[in-house]
Write an enzyme that holds these catalytic residues in place. Structure first.
Site, PDB file in Angstrom:
ATOM      1  N   VAL A  54      61.032  59.456  41.846  1.00  0.00           N
ATOM      2  CA  VAL A  54      62.164  58.636  43.227  1.00  0.00           C
ATOM      3  C   VAL A  54      62.876  58.034  42.518  1.00  0.00           C
ATOM      4  O   VAL A  54      63.890  57.845  42.752  1.00  0.00           O
ATOM      5  CB  VAL A  54      60.529  58.416  44.320  1.00  0.00           C
ATOM      6  CG1 VAL A  54      62.166  57.429  45.027  1.00  0.00           C
ATOM      7  CG2 VAL A  54      60.408  59.156  44.994  1.00  0.00           C
ATOM      8  N   LYS A  93      64.258  61.966  48.048  1.00  0.00           N
ATOM      9  CA  LYS A  93      63.377  61.246  47.329  1.00  0.00           C
ATOM     10  C   LYS A  93      63.296  60.682  49.028  1.00  0.00           C
ATOM     11  O   LYS A  93      61.900  60.107  48.591  1.00  0.00           O
ATOM     12  CB  LYS A  93      64.540  60.024  46.916  1.00  0.00           C
ATOM     13  CG  LYS A  93      64.623  61.055  45.878  1.00  0.00           C
ATOM     14  CD  LYS A  93      65.762  60.351  44.637  1.00  0.00           C
ATOM     15  CE  LYS A  93      66.472  60.856  43.362  1.00  0.00           C
ATOM     16  NZ  LYS A  93      67.244  60.099  43.267  1.00  0.00           N
ATOM     17  N   ILE A 102      62.171  52.934  38.325  1.00  0.00           N
ATOM     18  CA  ILE A 102      61.708  52.255  39.181  1.00  0.00           C
ATOM     19  C   ILE A 102      60.316  52.572  39.773  1.00  0.00           C
ATOM     20  O   ILE A 102      59.984  53.094  40.382  1.00  0.00           O
ATOM     21  CB  ILE A 102      62.505  52.023  40.224  1.00  0.00           C
ATOM     22  CG1 ILE A 102      64.297  51.921  39.674  1.00  0.00           C
ATOM     23  CG2 ILE A 102      62.669  50.683  41.784  1.00  0.00           C
ATOM     24  CD1 ILE A 102      64.914  52.027  40.552  1.00  0.00           C
TER      25      ILE A 102
END
Length: 401
Positions: A127, A200, A131
């Site tokens: 995704v 995502k 992060i």
């Protein structure tokens, strides 16, 4: 010692190999077990690499080696990658992937196979690249009843829109710059038509809300052909134009979409520029929490993959819980039939019609354009009113807080 294999030696796969080899002592220490890269599957030749002896062109070499406990899939796509990942899971090997297309299409099925075999299927890098967002949703926010996800999920489109906003670039010029800098592919369709962001939001919403959402259920609209005049008039009204992935719980259903939206400059999302991503999650106990950073890149993505490898090694004897149920056709509501705040942008000649048809919360005229934020209603109802009154040249943008 735990042996690991990598399927695919492209940008991410090579980054994973480099991290495992160059930081072997560090990651082994964190996993509390020695991690050894035993095989890399790729049909190409890599004779000049210091680890060229690890390459194989035969998937069965990996599949049938019982000493390989964890397999990393970075080949991409949902055809061969699906076959490889499913076979490894059925063979009792944990799998880590960065493949968002695979997880968006087959996540529920592959998670169920992993559960049945008491192994792990992890995909943090699918995704947000580097992060950390899936693990916090599954673990750190586990005590929350999550209700909404909003995010800038594609760095390419965010770069293009930033150039349009900050430098008054036309869409085609900003896209060409993104391609020259390596932010956009030669064929940018997956990015600018919204498909990358849709995959995502599938994964994020499936994990947050507990049931699988499939890409074909996502109402998807990209930024192809975005007008500079639209971006400018929204900016004059105090809004920033972004491509937003959004999903929200609506009773026993959810809405899910990817579309251009306008964000007030007071929102943290509006300040995310260039190739950066942000994912905002709303929970009943925590309120809003946001995850921000570069959503792609060789080493950031590879670092997230290796973190999942470490998790798999630490949970060889006890499966790490990450799961959602399969979804169905009735689970996802059409967002165009759900009431949201919208901005309508049209020709200045339509100003009188718009003000007669809608209760306008605020409006603005600029050159040949007119923009108005209208009272909350469905997108389909807006379209119907415009069509019935012969207004044909218009764009509708969701207003996101």
């Amino acid at each position: 010692m735990v042996n690991v294999a990598i399927i695919g030696h492209g940008v991410v796969g090579s980054g994973v190999a480099e991290i495992i080899i160059n930081h072997k002592e560090l990651i082994s220490q964190k996993a509390k077990n020695e991690i050894n890269l035993k095989y890399i599957l790729d049909i190409r030749e890599f004779n000049d690499l210091p680890y060229s002896d690890k390459f194989t062109k035969d998937f069965n070499t990996i599949l049938n080696d019982d000493d390989v406990r964890v397999v990393v899939e970075t080949a991409g796509g949902a055809t061969f990658a699906y076959d490889y990942v499913k076979a490894c899971l059925l063979k009792g090997k944990s799998v880590v992937t960065s493949n968002k297309e695979l997880v968006a299409l087959k996540g529920a099925e592959l998670l169920k196979i992993a559960q049945d075999n008491n192994i792990n299927f992890l995909f943090e890098a699918s995704v947000g690249g580097g992060i950390p967002v899936l693990r916090p949703i599954a673990q750190c926010l586990a005590a929350n009843d999550l209700s909404e996800i909003t995010g800038i999920l594609n760095g390419t489109t965010n770069f293009i829109l930033t150039k349009m906003i900050k430098e008054n670039m036309q869409f085609d010029d900003a896209l060409s710059m993104a391609q020259r800098l390596g932010y956009a592919e030669r064929d940018p369709s997956a990015d600018i038509d919204g498909h990358d962001a849709a995959r995502k939001i599938c994964i994020l919403a499936s994990l947050a809300f507990g049931k699988h959402i499939y890409p074909e259920q996502i109402k998807t609209e990209g930024i192809r052909g975005m007008k500079l005049s639209d971006v400018e008039i929204a900016s004059d009204m105090g809004y920033v134009t972004k491509l937003i992935g959004h999903s929200k719980v609506l009773g026993d259903k959810v809405s899910a979409s990817v579309s251009p939206a306008v964000i007030p400059t007071s929102s943290v999302i509006s300040n995310v520029e260039d190739v950066f991503n942000i994912i905002k999650v709303r929970g009943d106990a925590i309120g809003d929490v946001a995850f921000y950073g570069r959503g792609a890149g060789k080493l950031p993505t590879a670092s997230a993959v290796v973190a999942d490898v470490i998790d798999c090694v630490k949970h060889l004897a006890a499966r790490k819980y990450l799961f959602w149920e399969d979804g169905d056709a009735d689970y996802v509501a059409n967002p165009d039939e759900v009431a949201f705040d919208y901005m309508i942008i049209t020709d200045a000649a339509n100003k009188a019609k718009i003000e007669k048809l809608f209760a306008c919360v605020e409006s603005k005229s600029k050159d040949d354009s007119f923009a108005a934020i209208v009272e909350k209603q469905t997108k389909n109802s807006i379209k119907a009113k415009l069509m019935d009154n012969n207004v044909t040249d218009y764009r509708i943008f969701r207003v996101i807080d």
